[in-house]
Each structure stands twice: as C-alpha cells, then as structure tokens.
Design a protein around this motif. Structure first.
Motif, PDB file in Angstrom:
ATOM      1  N   GLN A   1      -0.355   0.438  -5.314  1.00  0.00           N
ATOM      2  CA  GLN A   1      -0.303   0.106  -3.931  1.00  0.00           C
ATOM      3  C   GLN A   1       0.941   0.376  -3.133  1.00  0.00           C
ATOM      4  O   GLN A   1       0.635   1.148  -2.182  1.00  0.00           O
ATOM      5  N   ASN A   2       2.020   0.650  -3.751  1.00  0.00           N
ATOM      6  CA  ASN A   2       3.254   0.974  -3.106  1.00  0.00           C
ATOM      7  C   ASN A   2       3.263   2.574  -2.919  1.00  0.00           C
ATOM      8  O   ASN A   2       3.504   3.097  -1.627  1.00  0.00           O
ATOM      9  N   SER A   3       2.512   3.272  -3.786  1.00  0.00           N
ATOM     10  CA  SER A   3       2.509   4.702  -3.668  1.00  0.00           C
ATOM     11  C   SER A   3       1.606   5.098  -2.646  1.00  0.00           C
ATOM     12  O   SER A   3       2.028   6.033  -1.762  1.00  0.00           O
ATOM     13  N   LEU A   4       0.280   4.209  -2.499  1.00  0.00           N
ATOM     14  CA  LEU A   4      -0.514   4.517  -1.373  1.00  0.00           C
ATOM     15  C   LEU A   4       0.015   4.261   0.094  1.00  0.00           C
ATOM     16  O   LEU A   4      -0.026   4.934   1.091  1.00  0.00           O
ATOM     17  N   LEU A   5       0.863   3.143   0.234  1.00  0.00           N
ATOM     18  CA  LEU A   5       1.492   2.966   1.529  1.00  0.00           C
ATOM     19  C   LEU A   5       2.656   3.719   1.653  1.00  0.00           C
ATOM     20  O   LEU A   5       2.809   4.150   2.844  1.00  0.00           O
ATOM     21  N   LYS A   6       3.422   4.421   0.770  1.00  0.00           N
ATOM     22  CA  LYS A   6       4.095   5.572   0.988  1.00  0.00           C
ATOM     23  C   LYS A   6       3.825   6.588   1.643  1.00  0.00           C
ATOM     24  O   LYS A   6       4.281   7.415   2.397  1.00  0.00           O
TER      25      LYS A   6
ATOM     26  N   PHE B   1      -7.431  11.203   5.027  1.00  0.00           N
ATOM     27  CA  PHE B   1      -6.103  11.753   3.973  1.00  0.00           C
ATOM     28  C   PHE B   1      -5.959  11.007   2.675  1.00  0.00           C
ATOM     29  O   PHE B   1      -6.083  11.684   1.880  1.00  0.00           O
ATOM     30  N   LEU B   2      -6.238   9.743   3.024  1.00  0.00           N
ATOM     31  CA  LEU B   2      -6.062   8.992   1.843  1.00  0.00           C
ATOM     32  C   LEU B   2      -7.346   8.965   0.888  1.00  0.00           C
ATOM     33  O   LEU B   2      -7.229   8.899  -0.253  1.00  0.00           O
ATOM     34  N   TYR B   3      -8.387   9.211   1.609  1.00  0.00           N
ATOM     35  CA  TYR B   3      -9.681   9.420   0.693  1.00  0.00           C
ATOM     36  C   TYR B   3      -9.566  10.681  -0.059  1.00  0.00           C
ATOM     37  O   TYR B   3      -9.746  10.790  -1.388  1.00  0.00           O
ATOM     38  N   SER B   4      -8.918  11.621   0.585  1.00  0.00           N
ATOM     39  CA  SER B   4      -8.752  12.934   0.101  1.00  0.00           C
ATOM     40  C   SER B   4      -7.931  12.910  -1.265  1.00  0.00           C
ATOM     41  O   SER B   4      -8.134  13.798  -2.151  1.00  0.00           O
TER      42      SER B   4
END
Length: 161
Positions: free
Chosen positions: A108-113, A137-140
């Motif tokens: 989750q932290n990586s996603l937030l970064k 972008f996050l989906y990609s």
C-alpha cells in the motif's frame, strides 16, 4: 552417439548453465532459448534434468525473484505481476504463494508513493480529469480498484492537511 555430438551437447549445457546463472530463469524461458538449437527430445530432456539437478533451474526461486524484483524495482502491482508470470506458464498456485508473501503495508505504501510521484508531474488542472489520469496510471501498473481506492483516500487526506 559420436564424440562430436557429445561435445556439442556439453557445449549447449554450458551455454544453458551460463544463461540460467546470469539471472533466474523459468522453464518457459529455457525452452525458448533451447529452440535456438536443433535438438532431439531425449537431448532436451537430458539438458532439463541437468539444469534442475544442478539447481540452475528452479521455478519457485524464479517466481520469488520475479515478484520481488518487479514489485521493488518497477513498482508493479499484483495484477501485472500475475499476468506476466502467466505468460511464462507459471502455475497460479505458485504465483499466489509468492504474492501472498508481499507485505501489505509495503504494498500500500508503494502504491501511495507512485500516486504522489505521478501527481507531481501531471500537467492536468481539471480535478476530475487529474484523478482519472492518476487512477488510470495505477491501473496500468497492475493495481486493483480496492487498493487504488485506499491509496487515493490516504493521498487526499494527506494533501488536505
């Protein structure tokens, strides 16, 4: 089998050992590489047996290394990692076992970064379009809706402060 043929097989084995030693490989990649050589089935099997016996080829080690590398270096999500491993004919159970080893907080932290980093470079001013571009972008990168939603809520709460 002639001495020349045995020497050629030994040379191919050495090449395949070097190929596998350079970085972890899966069975699919080794099969693709062996297609460069015209080999009968018995010889291919002998090479595979040797690579497994001598620990040059290990699917579990490969998947573990792949998951860690793609998550830590490229910041891929579980969906993209799974898709790439399936392309290499890795069993779903093995994929899931390694994905389950990822730390939920780190994930989750990586996603937030990623979200914060992408937000800094986006030129879109319309808030709706901006959010749409960030989520796309996050989906990609291979993250799922639920994880993106949690990260988005964290992101918004941090930017409001």
């Amino acid at each position: 089998m002639s001495e020349s043929a045995v020497n050629n097989i030994d040379l191919i084995i050495q090449k395949m050992e070097a190929y596998c030693a350079y970085r972890d490989r899966c069975l699919f990649e080794v099969e693709q590489k062996l297609n460069d050589f015209v080999l009968i089935t018995e010889v291919r099997e002998k090479i595979f047996e040797h690579l497994y016996r001598e620990k040059f080829l290990d699917e579990t080690r490969y998947v573990s290394s792949f998951v860690k590398g793609k998550f830590n270096q490229k910041h891929w999500g579980k969906i993209k990692i799974t898709q790439e491993l399936k392309k290499r004919n890795i069993p779903q159970k093995l994929i899931q076992t390694e994905l389950d080893k990822l730390n939920a907080f780190d994930y989750q932290n990586s996603l937030l970064k990623l979200l914060k980093k992408k937000d800094l470079v986006l030129k879109e001013n319309n808030p709706y379009k901006r959010k749409q571009k960030l989520v796309q972008f996050l989906y990609s990168k291979g993250y799922d809706f639920q994880d993106i939603q949690i990260a988005w809520e964290d992101f918004e709460s941090q930017t409001e402060q």
